[in-house]
Design an enzyme around this catalytic site. Sequence first.
Site, mmCIF file in Angstrom:
data_model
loop_
_atom_site.group_PDB
_atom_site.id
_atom_site.type_symbol
_atom_site.label_atom_id
_atom_site.label_comp_id
_atom_site.label_asym_id
_atom_site.label_seq_id
_atom_site.Cartn_x
_atom_site.Cartn_y
_atom_site.Cartn_z
ATOM 1 N N SER A 152 0.806 -1.217 0.000
ATOM 2 C CA SER A 152 0.000 0.000 0.000
ATOM 3 C C SER A 152 0.842 1.271 0.000
ATOM 4 C CB SER A 152 -0.937 0.007 1.210
ATOM 5 O OG SER A 152 -0.199 -0.129 2.415
ATOM 6 N N GLY A 175 -1.934 -4.233 1.000
ATOM 7 C CA GLY A 175 -2.012 -5.457 1.802
ATOM 8 C C GLY A 175 -1.041 -6.544 1.377
ATOM 9 N N ASN A 188 4.028 -5.358 5.596
ATOM 10 C CA ASN A 188 2.920 -6.185 6.085
ATOM 11 C C ASN A 188 3.417 -7.476 6.737
ATOM 12 O OD1 ASN A 188 0.720 -4.464 5.390
ATOM 13 N ND2 ASN A 188 1.128 -4.958 3.264
ATOM 14 N N HIS A 210 0.042 4.994 6.793
ATOM 15 C CA HIS A 210 0.167 5.367 5.381
ATOM 16 C C HIS A 210 0.458 6.855 5.232
ATOM 17 C CE1 HIS A 210 -2.215 1.628 5.291
ATOM 18 N NE2 HIS A 210 -1.406 1.380 4.272
#
Length: 176
Positions: free
Chosen positions: A4, A41, A70, A154
Amino acid sequence: MGDSLSAGYGMSASEGWVSLLQQRLQRDAPGWRVVNASISGETSAGGASRIAKAVVREQPDIVIIALGANDGLRGLPLADARRNLARMIGASQHVGARVLLVGMRMPPNLGADYTRGFEDNYRLLAKTFETALLPFLLEPIASDRANFQDDNLHPTAAVQPQLLDHVWPALQPLLR
């Protein structure tokens, strides 16, 4: 190939650092085409499962691998992440691509050994495979909470140019 952080989560596709990279390349190094194969993800296992088809299909000159965040957030064993990233590097080099490995750092909640080992994975792989390495994608923005969306994971659209400026010096030598 990223997650992401490279897919531009929480912003329009044109605002992410990878889209900004395409714009910079058009201006500063015409003739290069960017294929953003990042998926929000995504884990290193997912990237490893996709890489062979992607590099055969695209025949890239350069592959930027920006995966692992992740994995770390899920506490994936370090050896598993290292093996997955090694597969990705190997597949990329097999088709003749130069690789820029973009690292990530983890917060200390999984312990000092995991945090240190996670970061060391990137250095070890870059040395083993003789790839370019950018140790920490978020380096220029990580210390300021205002640079992140409400999830505190993010980056915002406003700091995407800073991320590109951080990646650029590591990528530029590969463009020659």
